[in-house]
Design a protein around this motif. Structure first.
Motif, short mmCIF file in Angstrom:
data_model
loop_
_atom_site.label_atom_id
_atom_site.label_comp_id
_atom_site.label_asym_id
_atom_site.label_seq_id
_atom_site.Cartn_x
_atom_site.Cartn_y
_atom_site.Cartn_z
N GLY A 170 0.80 -1.22 0.00
CA GLY A 170 0.00 0.00 0.00
C GLY A 170 0.83 1.27 0.00
O GLY A 170 0.34 2.35 0.35
N LYS A 171 2.09 1.16 -0.39
CA LYS A 171 3.00 2.31 -0.40
C LYS A 171 2.92 3.06 -1.72
O LYS A 171 2.66 2.48 -2.77
N ASP A 172 3.15 4.37 -1.65
CA ASP A 172 3.30 5.12 -2.90
C ASP A 172 4.76 5.01 -3.37
O ASP A 172 5.66 4.76 -2.56
N TRP A 324 0.21 9.53 -16.40
CA TRP A 324 -0.26 10.78 -15.78
C TRP A 324 -1.49 11.29 -16.51
O TRP A 324 -2.48 11.69 -15.88
N LEU A 325 -1.45 11.26 -17.84
CA LEU A 325 -2.59 11.74 -18.64
C LEU A 325 -3.81 10.84 -18.45
O LEU A 325 -4.94 11.34 -18.36
N ILE A 326 -3.61 9.54 -18.38
CA ILE A 326 -4.72 8.61 -18.17
C ILE A 326 -5.36 8.84 -16.79
O ILE A 326 -6.58 8.84 -16.64
N VAL A 482 -0.68 10.36 -6.36
CA VAL A 482 -0.57 10.82 -4.97
C VAL A 482 -0.98 12.28 -4.92
O VAL A 482 -0.39 13.13 -5.60
N GLU A 483 -1.99 12.57 -4.14
CA GLU A 483 -2.52 13.93 -4.07
C GLU A 483 -1.47 14.91 -3.53
O GLU A 483 -0.77 14.63 -2.56
N GLY A 484 -1.36 16.04 -4.20
CA GLY A 484 -0.43 17.07 -3.77
C GLY A 484 0.97 16.94 -4.33
O GLY A 484 1.79 17.86 -4.16
N HIS A 485 1.26 15.82 -4.96
CA HIS A 485 2.61 15.66 -5.53
C HIS A 485 2.71 16.45 -6.83
O HIS A 485 1.92 16.22 -7.75
N PRO A 486 3.68 17.36 -6.94
CA PRO A 486 3.79 18.19 -8.15
C PRO A 486 4.31 17.38 -9.33
O PRO A 486 5.28 16.63 -9.21
N ARG A 502 4.62 10.06 -8.56
CA ARG A 502 4.28 9.30 -7.37
C ARG A 502 2.85 8.75 -7.50
O ARG A 502 1.90 9.51 -7.74
N VAL A 503 2.71 7.44 -7.34
CA VAL A 503 1.41 6.79 -7.49
C VAL A 503 1.21 5.73 -6.41
O VAL A 503 2.16 5.31 -5.75
N ARG A 504 -0.05 5.29 -6.28
CA ARG A 504 -0.40 4.10 -5.50
C ARG A 504 -1.17 3.16 -6.41
O ARG A 504 -1.91 3.61 -7.29
N LEU A 505 -1.02 1.87 -6.17
CA LEU A 505 -1.70 0.88 -7.00
C LEU A 505 -2.71 0.09 -6.18
O LEU A 505 -2.51 -0.16 -4.99
N THR A 506 -3.78 -0.31 -6.85
CA THR A 506 -4.71 -1.29 -6.29
C THR A 506 -4.96 -2.34 -7.35
O THR A 506 -5.01 -2.03 -8.55
#
Length: 509
Positions: A170-172, A324-326, A482-486, A502-506
């Motif tokens: 569950g890590k970014d 990022w675009l997706i 990840v919210e807030g990551h520029p 920066r992302v998280r996966l499910t």
């Protein structure tokens, strides 16, 4: 008294200088147009320096306001005047119609000296040899077998285990770095017949792999910083030039030991032993008595490095911006997923399978999404040219021989007159025709793979590899930013994401 007089003069000079800089700054902050002011002595340099942190976006704004072509005038004592253009007519002229007048030339070679005698720096006969040999390798019937084996093998043993690891915890994490490691391992296998194994759960630090990312920003600065300045930095070994020097050492230490130079008798008895790229180039070097700046070993290192640059950075950059675009346009993800299931007849994780080259061509919507990523964020953001004879561009601008021309590929994809009022929107549908086929666009409108005779010969290879990776990730995971990551483009010749992705996966169920 003399000392006191000199001190007073110095104070007056510094005061006047401070007032001038303050007035300059206030005026620049009030200006509404992007076009930089042409100041006495210093030229347009202050405006450029003020916007250097967003170089590509700033260039696009200026070029849009000026009809696609703009003449930059720098301080007269630095000789850095140059013409910027993103006009497709100018691009077609420079790269195709008047191609012989625009070789890479000595100035380009100075800027990209780290690439030595590789294909990107080569001109004339040496370039033709590079292109002929590489094209022969890429069109060999064995190549796509090698490519698919390498790509799918890395997906199975590297990409999926690493993504499963982050997903389970569950890590970014930085998805851009994962793509860079994937393409680095893959291109090393294709060029050097060696898998460095950088893509694994431990994410080991490999200096050569990191050197690619570290070198691209200093290479852009060499385009705009006066040559005297960066040469002084190189001599003193600090700043960007120190970074480039460290990158060169990392490249040399990694590539030299793996350049194919042993005699045939010393090799293991493999059926495909003749289908090794460095061995092919070694044979060509000996047969053609190639006149290079170094010996054969240096030539092979330069050859390998240029191909590794092409294979590692361009593909990973496109994939980064695609995801990022997706993520910003979720409806496109659903369409890609539906296409994978329909065209490849896959439903459910237990039915996932590797697909071949012909099957990859059925993924038309995914192809369009990749083209949109390349249009908005072309991996090679700009190209540097210099005419060997005086010339007049279709825009009417005159060029003296040896003058500097910067072609902004980044800006071309954001031209309203080419792509319409929705040019900044991510629309994979742009690339599909009424009968569901991929729509062709002239390379001077879509220069992501360069233009004219120097068009990238690895285009087909890149699309296959990107479809393998993109389809594998999209089918198995939901990717959440990840919210807030520029996320913004790096000011470099390769358009990486400045702070990564920066992302998280499910897991998809």
């Amino acid at each position: 008294m003399a000392i006191l007089h000199d001190m007073n003069f110095l104070l007056i000079f510094l005061s006047l200088g401070g007032i001038f800089v303050l007035c300059l700054y206030r005026r620049m902050s009030r200006e509404t147009r992007s076009e930089p002011t042409n100041w006495p002595v210093v030229g347009m340099l202050p405006g450029v320096l003020q916007n250097l942190h967003r170089a590509h976006e700033y260039a696009t704004q200026v070029l849009s306001e000026c009809g696609g072509t703009y003449v930059f005038e720098g301080p007269w004592f630095f000789n850095i005047d140059m013409l910027f253009t993103c006009d497709p007519a100018n691009i077609h002229h420079i790269f195709s119609k008047n191609f012989p007048n625009y070789p890479k030339g000595p100035q380009f070679r100075k800027i990209f000296e780290i690439l030595g005698d590789g294909i990107f720096n080569a001109d004339y006969e040496l370039w033709e040899i590079h292109r002929r040999v590489t094209l022969s390798f890429l069109t060999n019937s064995n190549f796509y077998i090698l490519l698919l084996n390498s790509a799918w093998g890395k997906v199975e043993t590297g990409l999926m285990p690493v993504l499963d690891h982050f997903c389970g915890q569950g890590k970014d994490f930085d998805l851009q770095e994962i793509f860079q490691r994937f393409t680095f391992d893959n291109i090393c296998k294709l060029v050097l017949d060696y898998d460095p194994g950088s893509l694994c759960i431990d994410l080991p630090y490999i200096p050569c792999e990191k050197a690619f990312s570290n070198s691209v920003e200093p290479l852009l600065h060499r385009h705009v910083v006066p040559e005297r300045i960066w040469k002084l930095q190189r001599w003193m070994n600090f700043g960007n030039e120190k970074t480039l020097d460290e990158a060169k050492k990392a490249f040399d230490e990694f590539i030299f030991p793996r350049v194919f130079l042993k005699d045939d008798k010393e090799q293991e008895d493999h059926i495909d032993d003749d289908f090794k790229l460095m061995k092919i180039f070694k044979k060509v070097y000996e047969e053609n008595k190639i006149d290079s700046s170094g010996d054969m070993r240096e030539f092979l290192k330069d050859t390998a490095l240029s191909l590794m640059f092409a294979g590692r950075d361009t593909t990973s950059t496109c994939l980064t911006w695609l995801f990022w675009l997706i993520a910003k346009n979720p409806c496109t993800e659903a369409k890609i997923l539906q296409e994978i299931e329909t065209e490849l007849k896959i439903k459910g994780d237990s039915c996932w399978r590797f697909f071949n080259v012909e099957e990859s061509r059925k993924l038309v919507y995914l192809h369009g999404a990749l083209c949109e990523s390349l249009r908005l964020f072309p991996p090679v953001a700009l190209e540097h040219k210099s005419p060997i004879h005086d010339d007049i561009l279709p825009s009417g601008h005159r060029l003296r021989k040896n003058s500097k021309v910067i072609i902004s590929f980044y800006s071309v994809g954001r031209l309203e007159k080419v792509w319409g009022k929705d040019c900044l929107d991510f629309k994979p549908e742009r690339w599909t025709s009424a009968n569901g086929r991929i729509r062709h666009e002239p390379s001077y409108n879509f220069p992501a793979f360069n233009v004219g005779p120097r068009t990238c010969i690895g285009k087909e290879m890149a699309f296959i590899q990107m479809k393998v990776v993109a389809a594998s990730v999209i089918y198995h995971y939901r990717v959440e930013l990840v919210e807030g990551h520029p996320v913004a483009p790096l000011d470099s010749v390769i358009l990486q994401a400045k702070h990564g992705l920066r992302v998280r996966l499910t897991k998809r169920t």
